[in-house]
Design a protein around this motif. Structure first.
Motif, PDB file in Angstrom:
ATOM      1  N   THR A 211     119.127  99.365  -0.445  1.00  0.00           N
ATOM      2  CA  THR A 211     119.625 100.380   0.480  1.00  0.00           C
ATOM      3  C   THR A 211     119.219 100.014   1.917  1.00  0.00           C
ATOM      4  OG1 THR A 211     117.633 101.742   0.292  1.00  0.00           O
ATOM      5  CG2 THR A 211     119.386 102.129  -1.315  1.00  0.00           C
ATOM      6  N   GLN A 212     119.882 100.648   2.867  1.00  0.00           N
ATOM      7  CA  GLN A 212     119.619 100.349   4.271  1.00  0.00           C
ATOM      8  C   GLN A 212     118.174 100.649   4.648  1.00  0.00           C
ATOM      9  OE1 GLN A 212     122.004  98.827   6.034  1.00  0.00           O
ATOM     10  NE2 GLN A 212     120.511  98.510   7.677  1.00  0.00           N
ATOM     11  N   SER A 213     117.613 101.699   4.055  1.00  0.00           N
ATOM     12  CA  SER A 213     116.234 102.077   4.374  1.00  0.00           C
ATOM     13  C   SER A 213     115.207 101.107   3.793  1.00  0.00           C
ATOM     14  CB  SER A 213     115.956 103.490   3.861  1.00  0.00           C
ATOM     15  OG  SER A 213     116.077 103.540   2.444  1.00  0.00           O
ATOM     16  N   GLU A 214     115.620 100.274   2.829  1.00  0.00           N
ATOM     17  CA  GLU A 214     114.702  99.335   2.196  1.00  0.00           C
ATOM     18  C   GLU A 214     114.720  97.950   2.826  1.00  0.00           C
ATOM     19  OE1 GLU A 214     114.891 101.234  -2.349  1.00  0.00           O
ATOM     20  OE2 GLU A 214     116.218  99.588  -1.749  1.00  0.00           O
ATOM     21  N   VAL A 215     115.720  97.687   3.673  1.00  0.00           N
ATOM     22  CA  VAL A 215     115.814  96.371   4.325  1.00  0.00           C
ATOM     23  C   VAL A 215     114.588  96.168   5.218  1.00  0.00           C
ATOM     24  CG1 VAL A 215     117.133  94.949   5.952  1.00  0.00           C
ATOM     25  CG2 VAL A 215     118.332  96.358   4.242  1.00  0.00           C
ATOM     26  N   GLY A 216     113.942  94.988   5.085  1.00  0.00           N
ATOM     27  CA  GLY A 216     112.754  94.677   5.877  1.00  0.00           C
ATOM     28  C   GLY A 216     111.456  94.993   5.181  1.00  0.00           C
ATOM     29  N   LEU A 217     111.529  95.692   4.032  1.00  0.00           N
ATOM     30  CA  LEU A 217     110.320  96.006   3.270  1.00  0.00           C
ATOM     31  C   LEU A 217     110.054  94.927   2.223  1.00  0.00           C
ATOM     32  CD1 LEU A 217     110.843  99.842   2.587  1.00  0.00           C
ATOM     33  CD2 LEU A 217     109.534  98.775   4.439  1.00  0.00           C
ATOM     34  N   GLY A 218     108.816  94.839   1.768  1.00  0.00           N
ATOM     35  CA  GLY A 218     108.477  93.956   0.670  1.00  0.00           C
ATOM     36  C   GLY A 218     108.759  94.630  -0.656  1.00  0.00           C
ATOM     37  N   PRO A 219     109.005  93.873  -1.727  1.00  0.00           N
ATOM     38  CA  PRO A 219     109.317  94.468  -3.029  1.00  0.00           C
ATOM     39  C   PRO A 219     108.268  95.458  -3.506  1.00  0.00           C
ATOM     40  CG  PRO A 219     109.739  92.113  -3.073  1.00  0.00           C
ATOM     41  CD  PRO A 219     109.055  92.396  -1.770  1.00  0.00           C
ATOM     42  N   ARG A 220     106.988  95.234  -3.190  1.00  0.00           N
ATOM     43  CA  ARG A 220     105.930  96.119  -3.651  1.00  0.00           C
ATOM     44  C   ARG A 220     105.872  97.428  -2.870  1.00  0.00           C
ATOM     45  NH1 ARG A 220     102.379  93.281  -6.962  1.00  0.00           N
ATOM     46  NH2 ARG A 220     102.591  90.995  -6.892  1.00  0.00           N
ATOM     47  N   GLN A 221     106.614  97.506  -1.756  1.00  0.00           N
ATOM     48  CA  GLN A 221     106.583  98.714  -0.940  1.00  0.00           C
ATOM     49  C   GLN A 221     107.607  99.753  -1.393  1.00  0.00           C
ATOM     50  OE1 GLN A 221     106.740  96.154   2.867  1.00  0.00           O
ATOM     51  NE2 GLN A 221     105.631  97.982   3.523  1.00  0.00           N
ATOM     52  N   LEU A 222     108.455  99.401  -2.331  1.00  0.00           N
ATOM     53  CA  LEU A 222     109.481 100.325  -2.796  1.00  0.00           C
ATOM     54  C   LEU A 222     108.907 101.335  -3.790  1.00  0.00           C
ATOM     55  CD1 LEU A 222     111.250  98.176  -1.456  1.00  0.00           C
ATOM     56  CD2 LEU A 222     112.854  98.427  -3.348  1.00  0.00           C
ATOM     57  N   THR A 223     109.541 102.493  -3.865  1.00  0.00           N
ATOM     58  CA  THR A 223     109.136 103.507  -4.842  1.00  0.00           C
ATOM     59  C   THR A 223     109.407 103.022  -6.266  1.00  0.00           C
ATOM     60  OG1 THR A 223     109.683 105.234  -3.246  1.00  0.00           O
ATOM     61  CG2 THR A 223     109.419 105.910  -5.535  1.00  0.00           C
ATOM     62  N   ASP A 224     110.582 102.397  -6.473  1.00  0.00           N
ATOM     63  CA  ASP A 224     110.894 101.824  -7.780  1.00  0.00           C
ATOM     64  C   ASP A 224     110.113 100.528  -7.969  1.00  0.00           C
ATOM     65  OD1 ASP A 224     112.733 103.865  -8.170  1.00  0.00           O
ATOM     66  OD2 ASP A 224     114.421 102.685  -7.407  1.00  0.00           O
ATOM     67  N   VAL A 225     109.824 100.222  -9.226  1.00  0.00           N
ATOM     68  CA  VAL A 225     109.130  98.977  -9.546  1.00  0.00           C
ATOM     69  C   VAL A 225     110.170  97.858  -9.601  1.00  0.00           C
ATOM     70  CG1 VAL A 225     107.725  97.746 -11.226  1.00  0.00           C
ATOM     71  CG2 VAL A 225     107.372 100.196 -10.838  1.00  0.00           C
ATOM     72  N   VAL A 226     110.045  96.867  -8.696  1.00  0.00           N
ATOM     73  CA  VAL A 226     111.003  95.776  -8.624  1.00  0.00           C
ATOM     74  C   VAL A 226     110.584  94.667  -9.585  1.00  0.00           C
ATOM     75  CG1 VAL A 226     112.063  94.040  -7.130  1.00  0.00           C
ATOM     76  CG2 VAL A 226     111.520  96.314  -6.223  1.00  0.00           C
ATOM     77  N   LEU A 227     111.519  94.257 -10.454  1.00  0.00           N
ATOM     78  CA  LEU A 227     111.257  93.159 -11.387  1.00  0.00           C
ATOM     79  C   LEU A 227     111.794  91.831 -10.872  1.00  0.00           C
ATOM     80  CD1 LEU A 227     112.018  94.853 -14.823  1.00  0.00           C
ATOM     81  CD2 LEU A 227     109.822  94.619 -13.659  1.00  0.00           C
ATOM     82  N   SER A 228     112.960  91.866 -10.219  1.00  0.00           N
ATOM     83  CA  SER A 228     113.545  90.628  -9.709  1.00  0.00           C
ATOM     84  C   SER A 228     114.469  90.943  -8.536  1.00  0.00           C
ATOM     85  CB  SER A 228     114.320  89.897 -10.808  1.00  0.00           C
ATOM     86  OG  SER A 228     115.472  90.634 -11.175  1.00  0.00           O
ATOM     87  N   VAL A 229     114.726  89.901  -7.745  1.00  0.00           N
ATOM     88  CA  VAL A 229     115.617  90.007  -6.593  1.00  0.00           C
ATOM     89  C   VAL A 229     116.639  88.876  -6.703  1.00  0.00           C
ATOM     90  CG1 VAL A 229     115.810  89.952  -4.084  1.00  0.00           C
ATOM     91  CG2 VAL A 229     113.790  90.990  -5.162  1.00  0.00           C
ATOM     92  N   ALA A 230     117.931  89.227  -6.697  1.00  0.00           N
ATOM     93  CA  ALA A 230     118.994  88.227  -6.709  1.00  0.00           C
ATOM     94  C   ALA A 230     119.439  87.992  -5.266  1.00  0.00           C
ATOM     95  CB  ALA A 230     120.173  88.706  -7.554  1.00  0.00           C
ATOM     96  N   ARG A 231     119.379  86.723  -4.851  1.00  0.00           N
ATOM     97  CA  ARG A 231     119.726  86.387  -3.466  1.00  0.00           C
ATOM     98  C   ARG A 231     120.342  84.997  -3.430  1.00  0.00           C
ATOM     99  NH1 ARG A 231     114.760  86.391   0.430  1.00  0.00           N
ATOM    100  NH2 ARG A 231     114.982  88.656   0.120  1.00  0.00           N
TER     101      ARG A 231
END
Length: 342
Positions: free
Chosen positions: A288-308
């Motif tokens: 989401t736009q509000s999550e751009v610039g944050l690290g994966p660990r800073q999100l409320t949801d637990v991030v398992l992987s990032v596709a890029r």
């Protein structure tokens, strides 16, 4: 049985019991007869009885019965202009309706094929971005339940199975089904696989899964294919055949059995993640736009992987850095919790 390339396609429908069909027709026929009796009785002065005297309710019922059945003895006849006009404008259409009701079963049998062919043609012209599920066994039904729980409509799922009982079960569940071997090109063409957004191969045998995958890839070179195999040694063969994602059912079950022995809590969490609609859910979503610039660990949801950029990076991969607007995340979230920023 339908003709040409429409044969074998079964659209969802509701079966009505024979007793209910007969009861409905008897009710309509009775209402038609009662309406005719009332019309004749109200205008009884416009009719003449050869036996003399004014028409009684019994006479009106008698006239309505012989008139609707086209018997027409001629002992009671309309003589006034209004009675004759009512016979032309009202009673004649009622007579036609009454006859149609009496022969409704025969007409329904004659028109069922044409009506079903029309439904199939209309479905073929409208269906697109659907999911084709090859196999309606245990794995296929589980895959469909997962699709439904994640928002895929039942009318956007097409089942292919060679067992007529499985096809009947699928249509009873509100799904469109095709009877036949999914490894045959003509059968898959009936599913409009060339317009599908995804294909799930859930065959019971690994050799069948390979053949189905090859056939799907020939008909639609770009559609994502998810397939399951029993033996792990066949997974590479299935990928070579064109499957994008391969799930080894026996190996996965074996790992869970081994984990359950010493780490039952791990198995409970895995089952929770794989069961959508309660507890924790696995979800793939865009950043989401509000999550751009944050690290994966800073999100409320637990991030398992990032596709890029065509690569899938683990959550702890230092290459990720901060999240970018085009990233796609696989996260663990509590069921029912909205996506941040949406």
């Amino acid at each position: 049985m339908l003709s040409d390339d429409h044969s074998g396609v079964s659209l969802p429908h509701r079966e009505e019991s024979p007793a209910r069909q007969v009861g409905r027709r008897v009710l309509i026929a009775s209402l038609t007869l009662i309406a005719t009796v009332l019309i004749v009785y109200v205008d009884r002065d416009g009719y003449r009885d050869n036996n003399g005297g004014e028409l009684s309710l019994l006479d009106a019922t008698y006239y309505a019965t012989v008139s609707l059945s086209t018997t027409g003895y001629g002992d009671i006849v309309p003589v006034s202009p209004s009675a004759r006009l009512i016979n032309i404008v009202v009673i004649t259409p009622l007579r036609v309706l009454f006859l149609l009701i009496l022969i409704g079963t025969t007409l329904e049998a004659l028109t069922a094929r044409s009506r079903e062919e029309f439904r199939v043609r209309r479905w073929r012209s409208r269906v697109r971005q659907h999911v084709v599920v090859c196999g309606y066994g245990t794995k296929g039904r589980s895959a469909i339940r997962a699709l439904l729980s994640t928002g895929t409509d039942a009318d956007h799922i097409v089942v292919v199975d060679p067992d007529p009982r499985a096809v009947d079960e699928a249509t009873s569940a509100g799904l469109t089904a095709v009877l036949g071997d999914a490894g045959r090109r003509e059968v898959l063409r009936r599913t409009s696989v060339e317009k599908a957004r995804a294909v799930v191969v859930a065959a019971d045998r690994d050799d069948a899964s390979v053949l189905i995958t090859l056939t799907v890839r020939q008909l639609n070179p770009t559609v994502p294919i998810t397939a399951t195999v029993r033996e792990e040694e066949n997974a590479s063969l299935l990928r070579q055949s064109g499957a994008d994602t391969v799930i080894t059912s026996s190996a996965t079950s074996g790992r869970l059995l081994g984990l359950a022995t010493d780490s039952p809590g791990v198995v409970s969490v895995v089952e929770d993640l794989l069961t959508s609609g309660r507890g924790l859910d696995l979800q793939q979503r865009a950043v989401t736009q509000s999550e751009v610039g944050l690290g994966p660990r800073q999100l409320t949801d637990v991030v398992l992987s990032v596709a890029r950029g065509g690569r899938t990076l683990r959550f702890d991969d230092p290459v990720i850095g901060t999240l970018q607007s085009e990233d796609v995340l696989v996260v663990v979230k509590a069921h029912g919790r909205p996506v941040p920023g949406v």
